[in-house]
Design an enzyme around this catalytic site. Structure first.
Site, PDB file in Angstrom:
ATOM      1  N   ARG A   1       0.913  -1.393   0.058  1.00 38.81           N
ATOM      2  CA  ARG A   1      -0.048  -0.010  -0.046  1.00 38.81           C
ATOM      3  C   ARG A   1       0.940   1.392  -0.088  1.00 38.81           C
ATOM      4  O   ARG A   1       0.632   2.210  -0.641  1.00 38.81           O
ATOM      5  CB  ARG A   1      -0.987  -0.058   1.288  1.00 38.81           C
ATOM      6  CG  ARG A   1      -1.993  -1.228   1.083  1.00 38.81           C
ATOM      7  CD  ARG A   1      -2.659  -1.248   2.377  1.00 38.81           C
ATOM      8  NE  ARG A   1      -3.768  -2.256   2.340  1.00 38.81           N
ATOM      9  CZ  ARG A   1      -3.619  -3.377   2.840  1.00 38.81           C
ATOM     10  NH1 ARG A   1      -2.488  -3.879   3.524  1.00 38.81           N
ATOM     11  NH2 ARG A   1      -4.603  -4.178   2.800  1.00 38.81           N
TER      12      ARG A   1
ATOM     13  N   ASP B   1      -9.914  -4.771   8.253  1.00 34.39           N
ATOM     14  CA  ASP B   1      -8.856  -5.626   9.106  1.00 34.39           C
ATOM     15  C   ASP B   1      -9.279  -6.145  10.400  1.00 34.39           C
ATOM     16  O   ASP B   1      -9.571  -7.494  10.577  1.00 34.39           O
ATOM     17  CB  ASP B   1      -7.516  -5.132   9.349  1.00 34.39           C
ATOM     18  CG  ASP B   1      -6.966  -3.992   8.179  1.00 34.39           C
ATOM     19  OD1 ASP B   1      -6.290  -4.405   7.635  1.00 34.39           O
ATOM     20  OD2 ASP B   1      -7.535  -2.921   8.210  1.00 34.39           O
TER      21      ASP B   1
ATOM     22  N   ARG C   1     -12.101  -8.622   9.247  1.00 34.89           N
ATOM     23  CA  ARG C   1     -11.388  -9.784   8.569  1.00 34.89           C
ATOM     24  C   ARG C   1     -11.211 -10.721   9.916  1.00 34.89           C
ATOM     25  O   ARG C   1     -11.371 -12.022   9.895  1.00 34.89           O
ATOM     26  CB  ARG C   1     -10.334  -9.522   7.889  1.00 34.89           C
ATOM     27  CG  ARG C   1     -10.482  -8.993   6.437  1.00 34.89           C
ATOM     28  CD  ARG C   1      -9.556  -8.577   5.677  1.00 34.89           C
ATOM     29  NE  ARG C   1      -9.651  -8.322   4.184  1.00 34.89           N
ATOM     30  CZ  ARG C   1      -9.198  -7.391   3.432  1.00 34.89           C
ATOM     31  NH1 ARG C   1      -8.108  -6.791   3.944  1.00 34.89           N
ATOM     32  NH2 ARG C   1      -9.488  -7.354   2.395  1.00 34.89           N
TER      33      ARG C   1
ATOM     34  N   HIS D   1     -15.516  -9.752  19.519  1.00 36.98           N
ATOM     35  CA  HIS D   1     -15.055  -8.293  19.797  1.00 36.98           C
ATOM     36  C   HIS D   1     -13.610  -8.468  19.655  1.00 36.98           C
ATOM     37  O   HIS D   1     -12.721  -9.084  20.463  1.00 36.98           O
ATOM     38  CB  HIS D   1     -15.352  -7.764  21.169  1.00 36.98           C
ATOM     39  CG  HIS D   1     -16.731  -6.938  21.091  1.00 36.98           C
ATOM     40  ND1 HIS D   1     -16.738  -5.579  20.321  1.00 36.98           N
ATOM     41  CD2 HIS D   1     -17.844  -7.053  21.500  1.00 36.98           C
ATOM     42  CE1 HIS D   1     -17.866  -5.177  20.466  1.00 36.98           C
ATOM     43  NE2 HIS D   1     -18.662  -6.384  21.179  1.00 36.98           N
TER      44      HIS D   1
ATOM     45  N   HIS E   1      -3.091   0.498   8.208  1.00 38.58           N
ATOM     46  CA  HIS E   1      -3.884  -0.570   7.362  1.00 38.58           C
ATOM     47  C   HIS E   1      -2.646  -0.733   6.349  1.00 38.58           C
ATOM     48  O   HIS E   1      -2.478  -0.233   5.214  1.00 38.58           O
ATOM     49  CB  HIS E   1      -4.878   0.397   6.744  1.00 38.58           C
ATOM     50  CG  HIS E   1      -5.662  -0.600   5.582  1.00 38.58           C
ATOM     51  ND1 HIS E   1      -6.217  -1.689   5.904  1.00 38.58           N
ATOM     52  CD2 HIS E   1      -5.821  -0.209   4.233  1.00 38.58           C
ATOM     53  CE1 HIS E   1      -6.501  -2.142   4.698  1.00 38.58           C
ATOM     54  NE2 HIS E   1      -6.072  -1.589   3.789  1.00 38.58           N
TER      55      HIS E   1
ATOM     56  N   THR F   1      -9.547  -5.878  -4.144  1.00 41.39           N
ATOM     57  CA  THR F   1     -10.651  -6.081  -3.058  1.00 41.39           C
ATOM     58  C   THR F   1     -11.321  -4.981  -2.939  1.00 41.39           C
ATOM     59  O   THR F   1     -11.256  -3.782  -3.258  1.00 41.39           O
ATOM     60  CB  THR F   1      -9.869  -6.237  -1.852  1.00 41.39           C
ATOM     61  OG1 THR F   1      -9.717  -5.077  -1.111  1.00 41.39           O
ATOM     62  CG2 THR F   1      -8.418  -6.852  -1.896  1.00 41.39           C
TER      63      THR F   1
HETATM   64  P1  NAD Z   1     -10.103   1.733  -9.373  1.00 39.44           P
HETATM   65  O1  NAD Z   1      -8.975   1.576 -10.276  1.00 39.44           O
HETATM   66  O2  NAD Z   1     -11.054   0.522  -9.602  1.00 39.44           O
HETATM   67  O3  NAD Z   1     -10.803   3.000  -8.976  1.00 39.44           O
HETATM   68  C1  NAD Z   1     -10.301   3.999  -9.131  1.00 39.44           C
HETATM   69  C2  NAD Z   1     -11.174   5.359  -9.458  1.00 39.44           C
HETATM   70  O4  NAD Z   1     -10.647   6.639  -9.175  1.00 39.44           O
HETATM   71  C3  NAD Z   1     -11.284   5.168 -11.001  1.00 39.44           C
HETATM   72  O5  NAD Z   1     -12.659   5.062 -11.373  1.00 39.44           O
HETATM   73  C4  NAD Z   1     -10.518   6.646 -11.706  1.00 39.44           C
HETATM   74  O6  NAD Z   1     -11.198   7.025 -12.714  1.00 39.44           O
HETATM   75  C5  NAD Z   1     -10.861   7.242 -10.153  1.00 39.44           C
HETATM   76  N1  NAD Z   1      -9.837   8.476 -10.083  1.00 39.44           N
HETATM   77  C6  NAD Z   1      -8.300   8.457 -10.427  1.00 39.44           C
HETATM   78  N2  NAD Z   1      -7.917   9.805 -10.277  1.00 39.44           N
HETATM   79  C7  NAD Z   1      -8.974  10.651 -10.030  1.00 39.44           C
HETATM   80  C8  NAD Z   1      -9.189  12.007  -9.806  1.00 39.44           C
HETATM   81  N3  NAD Z   1      -7.995  12.638  -9.702  1.00 39.44           N
HETATM   82  N4  NAD Z   1     -10.327  12.498  -9.691  1.00 39.44           N
HETATM   83  C9  NAD Z   1     -11.622  11.769  -9.883  1.00 39.44           C
HETATM   84  N5  NAD Z   1     -11.411  10.324  -9.855  1.00 39.44           N
HETATM   85  C10 NAD Z   1     -10.234   9.667 -10.110  1.00 39.44           C
HETATM   86  O7  NAD Z   1      -9.465   1.408  -8.065  1.00 39.44           O
HETATM   87  P2  NAD Z   1     -10.089   0.652  -6.767  1.00 39.44           P
HETATM   88  O8  NAD Z   1     -10.133  -0.994  -6.724  1.00 39.44           O
HETATM   89  O9  NAD Z   1     -11.606   1.177  -6.495  1.00 39.44           O
HETATM   90  O10 NAD Z   1      -9.388   1.267  -5.290  1.00 39.44           O
HETATM   91  C11 NAD Z   1      -9.384   2.575  -5.150  1.00 39.44           C
HETATM   92  C12 NAD Z   1      -8.635   2.696  -4.000  1.00 39.44           C
HETATM   93  O11 NAD Z   1      -9.324   2.043  -2.866  1.00 39.44           O
HETATM   94  C13 NAD Z   1      -7.215   2.228  -3.997  1.00 39.44           C
HETATM   95  O12 NAD Z   1      -6.065   3.184  -3.435  1.00 39.44           O
HETATM   96  C14 NAD Z   1      -7.219   1.239  -3.070  1.00 39.44           C
HETATM   97  O13 NAD Z   1      -5.882   0.619  -2.596  1.00 39.44           O
HETATM   98  C15 NAD Z   1      -7.966   1.751  -2.122  1.00 39.44           C
HETATM   99  N6  NAD Z   1      -8.617   0.222  -1.154  1.00 39.44           N
HETATM  100  C16 NAD Z   1      -8.716   0.742   0.071  1.00 39.44           C
HETATM  101  C17 NAD Z   1      -9.175  -0.380   0.940  1.00 39.44           C
HETATM  102  C18 NAD Z   1      -9.211  -0.045   2.373  1.00 39.44           C
HETATM  103  O14 NAD Z   1      -9.276  -0.824   3.278  1.00 39.44           O
HETATM  104  N7  NAD Z   1      -8.836   1.057   2.868  1.00 39.44           N
HETATM  105  C19 NAD Z   1      -9.580  -1.664   0.276  1.00 39.44           C
HETATM  106  C20 NAD Z   1      -9.603  -1.709  -0.935  1.00 39.44           C
HETATM  107  C21 NAD Z   1      -9.135  -0.934  -1.981  1.00 39.44           C
END
Ligand code: NAD
Length: 317
Positions: free
Chosen positions: A93, A153, A156, A173, A180, A234
């Site tokens: 990440r 997490d 999970r 719990h 993360h 994911t």
């Molecule tokens: P994805 O590529 O499917 O979607 C990203 C979207 O963001 C796309 O539709 C893209 O067009 C848009 N985008 C990119 N730049 C942009 C901007 N400047 N303005 C507006 N929109 C913009 O990716 P995803 O699988 O949906 O993942 C998104 C993020 O979520 C990633 O960073 C991923 O690592 C994170 N994520 C976090 C968790 C968590 O537990 N926090 C879990 C899974 C994924």
């Protein structure tokens, strides 16, 4: 409250990729808010998702959904950011940091230009670092800037412990705290099953053994890698976690969830956003819950905070 007096609650979703679109679907099915505006740099994707979701309205609680722009954030109660790059197989990440920090600088500036004064929820990775950046870039009080942190997490961990004990995971719990990411830690000292501490279980039955606990936590920590290897990304789990967090905020629940929050002395740490249990309500983060950690857990939490502080430094210098 009747339909005429019902308060309008608006969520602005920025980034309608796998995570954002799954979150939108969860919101629609659970009837959490009355309005959802979808913003994506790929306007066609935002429009397509808004149309597709709207066609499900006859089967769902009501919600107005449209593809919009940053001006729509002015009246939003919540801006949820899931925009940005996601992990490629083998990427951590923290590897995403430069790309996504640049994207966030312009997104947060555009949101604030609208006159937005609500609550930010950030899910893009590395989530702790980008939540810190959102807090700095927005100038909003820290209680109004929340990262999804270790909400997934912890879910999970609850799921896998539920499987182990053959019990409903909602009776477990358990918290994962810290980054993360790879330095997160399970808080076994504060884990309980149906009100009975894990410590008690282990004393009485000699199980789960330490090896079993280590295996369970390994599967939590590495879950994203395992899923990404299989299907590239994911999204359902985090989308449901974000919907849960959204509900806790908009419905003023005072729920305790493990989120990324700014520490200001809690756990002997400050100046870092990191996953901790916190009370969540309509004001955002009401307070951070300070668990009594074992010495080993405290040491691991500090080590995790050190990693995050270094990562924050690389983008905020
Ligand atoms: P994805 O590529 O499917 O979607 C990203 C979207 O963001 C796309 O539709 C893209 O067009 C848009 N985008 C990119 N730049 C942009 C901007 N400047 N303005 C507006 N929109 C913009 O990716 P995803 O699988 O949906 O993942 C998104 C993020 O979520 C990633 O960073 C991923 O690592 C994170 N994520 C976090 C968790 C968590 O537990 N926090 C879990 C899974 C994924």
């Amino acid at each position: 409250m009747n339909a005429m007096t019902k308060e309008v609650t608006r969520i602005a979703l920025i980034g309608s990729g796998f995570v954002g679109a799954s979150y939108a679907f969860a919101l629609l099915n659970q009837g959490i808010a009355s309005e959802l505006v979808i913003i994506d740099k790929n306007g066609q994707k935002a429009e397509g998702d808004a149309m597709d979701l709207s066609h499900g309205l006859p089967f769902a609680p009501s919600m107005r959904v449209w593809a919009g722009d940053y001006a729509d954030c002015k009246d939003a109660d919540l801006v949820v950011i899931t925009a940005g790059a996601n992990q490629a197989p083998g990427e951590t990440r923290l590897d995403l940091i430069d790309k996504n920090a640049r994207i966030f600088k312009s997104i947060v500036a555009d949101v604030m230009k609208s006159g937005f004064q609500g609550i930010f929820v950030v899910a893009t990775n590395p989530v702790d670092v980008l939540t810190y950046a959102t807090w700095k870039y927005s100038g909003l009080p820290a209680q109004q800037v929340i990262g999804s942190g270790t909400i997934l997490d912890s879910a999970r961990l609850k799921y896998l412990l539920g499987e182990y004990f053959q019990l409903d995971s909602r009776n477990v719990h358990a918290y994962v705290m810290g980054e993360h990411g790879d330095t997160e830690l399970p808080v076994w000292s504060n884990t309980s099953i149906g009100g009975r501490s894990l410590h008690d279980y282990r004393e009485q039955y000699g199980k789960p053994t330490q090896e079993e606990l280590d295996r369970i936590f390994g599967n939590v920590r590495d879950a994203a890698y395992h899923i990404i290897e299989r299907k590239g990304a994911t999204y359902y789990g985090i989308a449901m976690g974000l919907a849960r967090l959204t509900k806790a905020i908009l419905w003023n629940e005072n729920s305790i969830l493990s989120v990324s929050a700014l520490l200001t002395g809690q756990y002997g740490l400050d100046g870092v956003y990191i996953g901790v249990p916190a009370v969540i309500n309509r004001a955002g983060i009401r307070e951070i819950v300070e668990l009594k950690l074992s010495d080993d857990e405290m040491r691991k939490l500090h080590a995790s905070a050190d990693v995050l502080k270094k990562a924050i430094h690389t983008i905020m210098k």
